[in-house]
Design an enzyme around this catalytic site. Structure first.
Site, short mmCIF file in Angstrom:
data_model
loop_
_atom_site.label_atom_id
_atom_site.label_comp_id
_atom_site.label_asym_id
_atom_site.label_seq_id
_atom_site.Cartn_x
_atom_site.Cartn_y
_atom_site.Cartn_z
N ARG A 7 0.95 -1.41 -0.37
CA ARG A 7 -0.29 0.26 -0.36
C ARG A 7 0.74 1.28 -0.11
O ARG A 7 0.52 2.12 0.40
CB ARG A 7 -1.05 0.00 1.05
CG ARG A 7 -1.79 -1.21 1.51
CD ARG A 7 -2.85 -1.05 0.36
NE ARG A 7 -4.10 -2.80 0.26
CZ ARG A 7 -3.22 -3.40 -0.42
NH1 ARG A 7 -2.00 -3.70 -1.50
NH2 ARG A 7 -3.96 -4.59 -0.37
N SER A 16 -10.96 0.04 2.49
CA SER A 16 -10.73 -0.18 4.11
C SER A 16 -10.46 1.02 4.36
O SER A 16 -9.64 1.47 3.87
CB SER A 16 -9.67 -1.18 3.39
OG SER A 16 -9.44 -1.35 4.59
N GLU A 23 -5.05 3.04 5.95
CA GLU A 23 -4.88 3.71 4.11
C GLU A 23 -5.23 4.64 3.59
O GLU A 23 -4.69 5.05 2.51
CB GLU A 23 -5.58 2.13 3.83
CG GLU A 23 -4.69 1.59 2.64
CD GLU A 23 -5.50 0.27 2.21
OE1 GLU A 23 -6.40 0.37 1.10
OE2 GLU A 23 -5.67 -0.94 2.87
#
Length: 304
Positions: A176, A226, A296
């Site tokens: 990520r 998310s 995130e």
């Protein structure tokens, strides 16, 4: 730069529809949250993007890049300077077994395009709601696959407004993460190296992943996807669930009762509601399990 009319300069290269002043960004995010942008720009070509970017540089105003707003939380005070919305740069084309996708193209659409060409490699992306630019920015992934697995190269706009090509290895793609933000790159196109496969097999895999996503994720509410990265050795959703945080609300933001890794907008939530709930979740999980949950979602903009 003093005495520099930004709007006048922009309207020399863009139409009125492509230059919006003091525009509410809540209309352009998946959370339906966000204050106003001073300038919200919708370039339709690489050249137009480059010209508008250089106008902002000359005017010495802040520059923010916004894709389709799926994995971003914009604060209630909005964003100063020029916000570039790249969703009109959405062309997808095929050259051999390589798929070229512009930064504003949806990752889901790109995976479906690959399916139609019987090319395998992008099945994992069939349910990720982000844009190509955002997907490279955070090396998006799901169900065991990620952008780094299939990316060959990218065309980017540099911090000084030049267009260059960079190889995958130069982007430092990790879990990520990438160096796109550090280098102040603006992704304008990606090249994916895929493999010939069976249409039926590819479609079956995408149907399976779509079912998993729709059955487990709270798609019925606005959300930013998310919220937290997966901490080493754990699953963020499981830690949040085991901390009895599902259903917890602050203002109009709620930890989803369907998937604890999501925070959903159930009642006209503000960015402050979201941020307060994120901090509460982080604090509780830290107290219970001594695990730091890293966000995130990209949080940008100014407080109201």
């Amino acid at each position: 730069m003093k005495n520099y009319d930004v709007k006048e300069k922009l309207l020399q290269i863009m139409t009125e529809d492509e230059v919006k002043i003091d525009e509410p960004l809540s209309q352009y995010t998946y959370t339906k949250i966000g204050g106003n942008a001073d300038y919200l720009l919708f370039p339709t070509t690489f050249e137009q993007l480059q010209q508008a970017y250089k106008i902002a540089l000359l005017a010495e105003i802040p520059i923010t890049i916004l894709g389709n707003g799926s994995n971003v939380l914009i604060k209630d005070g909005g964003i100063r300077g020029a916000v570039f919305n790249l969703t009109k740069l959405a062309d997808i084309r095929l050259e051999g077994d390589k798929v070229f996708a512009q930064s504003g193209a949806a990752l889901i659409d790109t995976s479906r395009f690959a399916l139609e060409q019987s090319l395998t490699g992008l099945e994992f992306a069939c349910g990720i709601p982000g844009s190509i630019g955002g997907a490279l920015y955070m090396n998006a992934g799901a169900y065991g696959g990620e952008i780094a697995d299939v990316l060959e190269s990218a065309t980017v706009l540099t911090a000084d407004g030049e267009i260059i090509s960079v190889q995958k290895e130069d982007l430092e793609l990790g879990y990520r993460t990438s160096n796109i933000a550090k280098n102040n790159y603006v992704v304008i196109e990606a090249v994916f190296q895929l493999q010939a496969g069976s249409y039926d097999v590819i479609k079956a895999k995408m149907d399976e992943l779509t079912y998993l996503r729709e059955s487990k994720q709270p798609l019925e509410y606005p959300s930013c996807g998310s919220v937290f990265k997966r901490p080493p050795g754990y699953f963020a959703g499981k830690l949040i669930q085991d901390s009895n945080l599902q259903g917890t609300k602050i203002g109009g933001a709620q930890v989803s009762t369907k998937h604890a890794g999501f925070i959903v907008n159930v009642d006209n939530a503000t960015a402050d509601d979201y941020i307060s709930l994120i901090k509460h979740v982080q604090k509780t999980v830290k107290e219970n399990y001594n695990v730091n949950l890293e966000t995130e979602v990209r949080i940008i903009g100014e407080d109201k």
